[in-house]
Write a protein that holds these residues in place. Structure first.
Motif, PDB file in Angstrom:
ATOM      1  N   SER A  90       0.852  -1.188   0.000  1.00  0.00           N
ATOM      2  CA  SER A  90       0.000   0.000   0.000  1.00  0.00           C
ATOM      3  C   SER A  90       0.886   1.235   0.000  1.00  0.00           C
ATOM      4  CB  SER A  90      -0.906   0.021   1.230  1.00  0.00           C
ATOM      5  OG  SER A  90      -0.127   0.169   2.419  1.00  0.00           O
ATOM      6  N   ASN A  91       0.276   2.398  -0.182  1.00  0.00           N
ATOM      7  CA  ASN A  91       1.045   3.638  -0.087  1.00  0.00           C
ATOM      8  C   ASN A  91       1.750   3.773   1.257  1.00  0.00           C
ATOM      9  OD1 ASN A  91       0.295   4.476  -2.639  1.00  0.00           O
ATOM     10  ND2 ASN A  91      -0.870   6.264  -1.955  1.00  0.00           N
ATOM     11  N   ASP A 100      -1.277   3.273  -4.936  1.00  0.00           N
ATOM     12  CA  ASP A 100      -2.676   3.410  -4.512  1.00  0.00           C
ATOM     13  C   ASP A 100      -3.372   4.617  -5.133  1.00  0.00           C
ATOM     14  OD1 ASP A 100      -2.292   1.200  -2.962  1.00  0.00           O
ATOM     15  OD2 ASP A 100      -2.492   2.207  -1.036  1.00  0.00           O
ATOM     16  N   VAL A 157      -6.251   2.452  -6.609  1.00  0.00           N
ATOM     17  CA  VAL A 157      -7.353   2.431  -5.653  1.00  0.00           C
ATOM     18  C   VAL A 157      -8.313   3.603  -5.853  1.00  0.00           C
ATOM     19  CG1 VAL A 157      -7.956   2.425  -3.194  1.00  0.00           C
ATOM     20  CG2 VAL A 157      -5.919   1.201  -3.984  1.00  0.00           C
ATOM     21  N   TYR A 175      -8.943   9.849  -3.121  1.00  0.00           N
ATOM     22  CA  TYR A 175      -7.663  10.262  -3.693  1.00  0.00           C
ATOM     23  C   TYR A 175      -7.099  11.445  -2.902  1.00  0.00           C
ATOM     24  CZ  TYR A 175      -4.502  10.507  -7.825  1.00  0.00           C
ATOM     25  OH  TYR A 175      -3.425  10.465  -8.678  1.00  0.00           O
ATOM     26  N   ALA A 228      -5.768  10.348   0.384  1.00  0.00           N
ATOM     27  CA  ALA A 228      -4.495   9.640   0.218  1.00  0.00           C
ATOM     28  C   ALA A 228      -3.347  10.624  -0.007  1.00  0.00           C
ATOM     29  CB  ALA A 228      -4.586   8.655  -0.942  1.00  0.00           C
TER      30      ALA A 228
END
Length: 393
Positions: free
Chosen positions: A259-260, A285, A289, A299, A302
């Motif tokens: 993952s990030n 991601d 994602v 987004y 994130a």
């Protein structure tokens, strides 16, 4: 400026910063990944990238332009004929791709599927663009009953084959994917990646994709800056999916991430190690994602989570480290469809050596990063790209 001992290239996968001049040639109009996310979020809170000069490149709602940025900053234009992950990363490391990898938004042609069926002895179901979780919800139980291969694609140049590990053993799935790789390297298919997507579970409520995913990428068409670093005895450390993107070429060490945030954890751990050369991190991601799933709020969150980790990075950087933050293409989550978008990408460059940052000239190719890395380590320069090392004071 004296040579940096380590250069760290961080790719925020798909974080574009506004429509490229040739965007219309890629059927992209009024696309702006960062700008439109900021609009949907009623402003982004990115204080650390703000300090580096992010809004000095292009005004982003919620991110103030700073009078004295701590980083050098500009935007870069892609010159290669594509807007996918492999094209963007290969160009960053000094390659120009004149033929785009093919995408199959309406599924793959029958003649290709027939070859895979004949080789595997199994039927094929799916054959459409879909997310990996949605396709399992739809076809996972049928796969359990029939033993068929679930074949699907995405907005990327990719053919993915999903199969339950209890129905099709990993060795068999990998063998089928290796065959698919061999027959799709060249025209008329020219596929960037084949991906084995094994899963487990007995119903759509319990299906889970396993860590046994395996990517079969095309090898870069020529040597990249990563190869020249490795050949010169320097480190070329790949984090995230970098090794897959380059099919292992030019990689001295590969560090997997899930993952990030796991990517940032692994990157921060790496900063505490001693090495001479480059680290190269992809944070997927943003793209996989949130971008493809057209989720601007996710987004945006994130992006803010990534920005919150940067003080940890800054604290661990040494005086002879150079940090480069950029992207490989756009993926405007407010745009139609699920495809990438042809955009400029940001370029943020930081070192503790800098007394202050400045604006750099707009870069005409992503390969300027590769040229700068090569220039710094005094290895063979790539054919494409212009170093900005001399502009860093």
């Amino acid at each position: 400026m004296n040579e940096f001992k380590r250069i760290h290239v961080v790719v925020m996968d798909s974080v574009g910063i506004g429509e490229a001049p040739d965007a219309k040639d890629f059927d992209d109009f009024d696309v702006d990944t960062l700008g439109h996310i900021a609009r949907e979020m009623n402003g982004l809170n990115l204080p650390n990238m703000q300090a580096l000069g992010l809004s000095n490149i292009k005004k982003i709602a919620g991110v103030e332009k700073v009078e004295v940025p701590i980083g050098y900053h500009t935007k870069m234009q892609e010159t290669s004929a594509g807007k996918d992950t492999m094209t963007g990363h290969w160009e960053i490391m000094g390659l120009y791709i004149d033929k785009p990898f093919r995408v199959f938004p309406d599924g793959f042609p029958d003649e290709l599927l027939e070859k895979i069926k004949a080789f595997s002895g199994r039927e094929i179901i799916g054959n459409k663009a879909a997310s990996g979780t949605e396709i399992l919800d739809e076809l996972g139980e049928e796969q359990l009953k029939t033993g068929a291969l679930i074949v699907y694609t995405s907005a990327d140049s990719v053919l993915q084959i999903a199969a339950n590990e209890e129905i099709i053993p990993l060795e068999e799935l990998y063998r089928i994917c290796e065959y698919a790789r061999e027959i799709t390297r060249d025209e008329p298919y020219m596929l960037g990646r084949i991906i084995a997507r094994p899963f487990v579970g007995s119903s759509k409520e319990t299906f889970t994709r396993t860590a046994n995913r395996h990517d079969y990428a095309l090898k870069p068409f020529d040597k990249t800056v990563m190869d020249t670093l490795k050949e010169s005895g320097l480190a070329s450390i790949a984090l995230g999916k970098i090794s897959d993107i380059f099919d292992g070429e030019g990689v001295t060490e590969s560090i997997r991430t899930v993952s990030n945030m796991d990517g940032m954890d692994k990157f921060i751990e790496l900063l505490d190690r001693e090495f001479h050369g480059m680290s190269f991190l992809n944070l997927v991601d943003f793209d996989a994602v949130f971008g493809h799933r057209r989720d601007p709020l996710g987004y945006g969150q994130a992006l803010q989570e990534f920005d919150q980790r940067l003080p940890e990075v800054f604290a661990r950087l040494k005086e002879d480290d150079l940090l480069i933050i950029t992207a490989d293409h756009g993926n405007d989550p407010t745009y139609k469809g699920t495809d990438h978008t042809r955009e400029f990408v940001p370029l943020l460059v930081y070192s503790k050596r800098f007394k202050r940052g400045h604006e750099l000239n707009v870069r005409k190719t992503f390969s300027d990063i590769g040229a700068t890395v090569a220039d710094n380590f005094n290895v063979r320069m790539p054919e494409y790209g212009t170093s900005f090392l001399g502009d860093l004071k």
